[in-house]
Structure formats: structure tokens, C-alpha cells
Write an enzyme that holds these catalytic residues in place. Structure first.
Site, PDB file in Angstrom:
ATOM      1  N   ASP A 102       0.852  -1.193   0.000  1.00  0.00           N
ATOM      2  CA  ASP A 102       0.000   0.000   0.000  1.00  0.00           C
ATOM      3  C   ASP A 102       0.891   1.248   0.000  1.00  0.00           C
ATOM      4  O   ASP A 102       1.335   1.693  -1.047  1.00  0.00           O
ATOM      5  CB  ASP A 102      -0.927  -0.071   1.228  1.00  0.00           C
ATOM      6  N   PHE A 151     -10.134  -0.427   0.842  1.00  0.00           N
ATOM      7  CA  PHE A 151      -9.733  -1.287   1.954  1.00  0.00           C
ATOM      8  C   PHE A 151     -10.331  -2.668   1.723  1.00  0.00           C
ATOM      9  O   PHE A 151     -11.542  -2.826   1.642  1.00  0.00           O
ATOM     10  CB  PHE A 151     -10.165  -0.719   3.301  1.00  0.00           C
ATOM     11  N   ASP A 158      -6.724  -8.654   6.849  1.00  0.00           N
ATOM     12  CA  ASP A 158      -7.666  -8.522   7.968  1.00  0.00           C
ATOM     13  C   ASP A 158      -8.169  -7.097   8.163  1.00  0.00           C
ATOM     14  O   ASP A 158      -7.574  -6.142   7.669  1.00  0.00           O
ATOM     15  CB  ASP A 158      -6.982  -8.945   9.278  1.00  0.00           C
ATOM     16  N   ARG A 164      -9.519 -12.846   7.824  1.00  0.00           N
ATOM     17  CA  ARG A 164      -8.361 -13.455   7.152  1.00  0.00           C
ATOM     18  C   ARG A 164      -8.735 -14.779   6.490  1.00  0.00           C
ATOM     19  O   ARG A 164      -8.100 -15.204   5.536  1.00  0.00           O
ATOM     20  CB  ARG A 164      -7.231 -13.740   8.156  1.00  0.00           C
TER      21      ARG A 164
HETATM   22  P1  IMP Z   1       2.163  -0.587   3.647  1.00  0.00           P
HETATM   23  O1  IMP Z   1       3.316  -0.588   4.601  1.00  0.00           O
HETATM   24  O2  IMP Z   1       1.314   0.651   3.793  1.00  0.00           O
HETATM   25  O3  IMP Z   1       2.559  -0.825   2.204  1.00  0.00           O
HETATM   26  O4  IMP Z   1       1.161  -1.701   4.096  1.00  0.00           O
HETATM   27  C1  IMP Z   1       1.436  -3.024   4.077  1.00  0.00           C
HETATM   28  C2  IMP Z   1       0.568  -3.760   5.070  1.00  0.00           C
HETATM   29  O5  IMP Z   1      -0.592  -3.009   5.429  1.00  0.00           O
HETATM   30  C3  IMP Z   1       0.047  -5.023   4.445  1.00  0.00           C
HETATM   31  O6  IMP Z   1       0.931  -6.095   4.641  1.00  0.00           O
HETATM   32  C4  IMP Z   1      -1.260  -5.226   5.179  1.00  0.00           C
HETATM   33  O7  IMP Z   1      -1.021  -5.894   6.390  1.00  0.00           O
HETATM   34  C5  IMP Z   1      -1.734  -3.824   5.494  1.00  0.00           C
HETATM   35  N1  IMP Z   1      -2.724  -3.362   4.481  1.00  0.00           N
HETATM   36  C6  IMP Z   1      -2.554  -2.456   3.481  1.00  0.00           C
HETATM   37  N2  IMP Z   1      -3.686  -2.289   2.769  1.00  0.00           N
HETATM   38  C7  IMP Z   1      -4.596  -3.110   3.339  1.00  0.00           C
HETATM   39  C8  IMP Z   1      -5.983  -3.408   3.046  1.00  0.00           C
HETATM   40  O8  IMP Z   1      -6.605  -2.892   2.100  1.00  0.00           O
HETATM   41  N3  IMP Z   1      -6.565  -4.318   3.861  1.00  0.00           N
HETATM   42  C9  IMP Z   1      -5.941  -4.934   4.900  1.00  0.00           C
HETATM   43  N4  IMP Z   1      -4.662  -4.687   5.197  1.00  0.00           N
HETATM   44  C10 IMP Z   1      -3.991  -3.786   4.423  1.00  0.00           C
END
Ligand code: IMP
Length: 183
Positions: A102, A151, A158, A164
Site C-alpha cells: 500500500d 480497503f 484482515d 483473514r
Molecule cells: P504498507 O506498509 O502501507 O505498504 O502496508 C502493508 C501492510 O498493510 C500489508 O501487509 C497489510 O497488512 C496492510 N494493508 C494495506 N492495505 C490493506 C488493506 O486494504 N486491507 C488490509 N490490510 C492492508
């Protein structure tokens, strides 16, 4: 549980197809490289299991637990290692197995850490990519599906530790998290 989902974004059939395709690509790209698959817990579990079965190579499998969400629906930007690896990555080719990229905070932090520990190469195999959410520039090499900034839950992903175990990836109805957050 299914009633909290407004739309199925990646069906079980599509997930199966993604694992087969990515598995074949990784088998080709890592031939003779004996890579380590590093799954980021907990979200990686179904994907790590299904993807690894489609990689026709001898691979090590290891896990790390990192957190950047601390519950809720947006990244805190602060990546914490909750459980470290039990294997050395020095001199090894690493494939990080992620559920979703993300903001990029988690992946950028872990890639830097593993390179610092002496990994020869570090690439990402992620089921989902949300490039519109990026706050740090990072382009994952192996992506199952690119999705809009929504989301999503299921197949490892989760919301406050629930959903999950859904066999597909779906969009969580906003009223589920708005009602939780107003409590
Ligand atoms: P980042 O560090 O923002 O890239 O996020 C990575 C982590 O955020 C992922 O491994 C997920 O655990 C969580 N995450 C990001 N987007 C989502 C979503 O849409 N649903 C659930 N978890 C998310």
C-alpha cells in the site's frame, strides 16, 4: 462474515490462476538460485502456502512478523519487527511474500534491512498492489493484481484481525469500520 463484504475483488478462481502464473515465473527466474521465501506474517499465510506449491524449485521458507497498521484501516508509517527471521539471508537471493503493498513503508523498510544483512538480491512477490496509496516510491517486481485504493479483506488480509479466513479478497463495507471507529 460474508455479509460484511460489498464486492468480491479477487475470486478464488482468480487467486488460483495468479498463484499458478507467478509460480511459473518465479520457477523460471530463480532457476539454480535456491531462493529463500520470506513471508510477512500474518497476512502472507494463505498466499505463501498456495504460491510456494506452484514454485518447482528447492526453496527455504521463513517468516517475519512486522506491523505498520496497529488495527484500523490506515498505515501508521511506523514499521515494527515483532518476530525476526530464524535464518541468515547473507549471500542469499530473497523473495519477500506479501499480501498487499500500500504505502510502501513496510516493504521499503524490510528490503533495506535484508540488504543490510547481506542478501544478494531482494524482490517482492505480492498478491495485491495498491500503487495509488504509495507514500514511498517502490515498484514490486512480482504482482498478482493491481487494485484501486480500497480497503480489502480476505485471503490473509484482515480488519482488526478478522476476515483473514475468507477464501477470496473482498471490499469491506465502509459501515463496518465506520461503526467500529465511532465506538
Ligand atoms: P504498507 O506498509 O502501507 O505498504 O502496508 C502493508 C501492510 O498493510 C500489508 O501487509 C497489510 O497488512 C496492510 N494493508 C494495506 N492495505 C490493506 C488493506 O486494504 N486491507 C488490509 N490490510 C492492508
Amino acid at each position: 462474515m460474508h455479509n460484511d463484504i460489498s464486492e468480491i475483488l479477487v475470486s478464488e478462481k482468480e487467486i488460483d490462476h495468479i498463484c499458478t502464473e507467478l509460480g511459473q515465473t518465479l520457477t523460471h527466474d530463480y532457476k539454480d538460485k535456491n531462493p529463500i521465501l520470506i513471508g510477512l506474517l500474518k497476512g502472507c499465510v494463505p498466499f505463501m502456502s498456495d504460491l510456494s506449491k506452484k514454485i518447482e524449485l528447492k526453496v527455504d521458507m521463513a517468516y517475519m512478523s512486522v506491523s505498520s497498521y496497529h488495527g484500523g484501516i490506515s498505515s501508521s508509517g511506523d514499521v515494527k519487527i515483532k518476530m525476526d527471521l530464524d535464518i541468515s539471508v547473507s549471500g542469499r537471493h530473497v523473495i519477500i511474500v506479501e499480501d498487499i503493498v500500500d504505502t510502501g513503508n513496510t516493504i521499503v523498510t524490510i528490503v533495506e534491512l535484508l540488504k543490510h544483512r547481506g542478501a544478494l538480491s531482494v524482490e517482492i512477490a505480492t498478491l495485491l498492489d495498491k500503487p495509488e496509496g504509495r507514500t514511498k516510491p517502490y515498484v514490486p517486481k512480482y504482482v498478482g493484481k493491481t487494485i484501486p485504493k480500497l480497503f480489502v479483506v480476505g485471503y490473509g488480509l484482515d480488519y482488526n484481525e478478522y476476515y483473514r479466513n475468507l477464501p477470496y479478497v473482498g471490499v469491506l463495507k465502509p459501515e463496518v469500520y465506520t461503526s467500529e471507529e465511532s465506538k
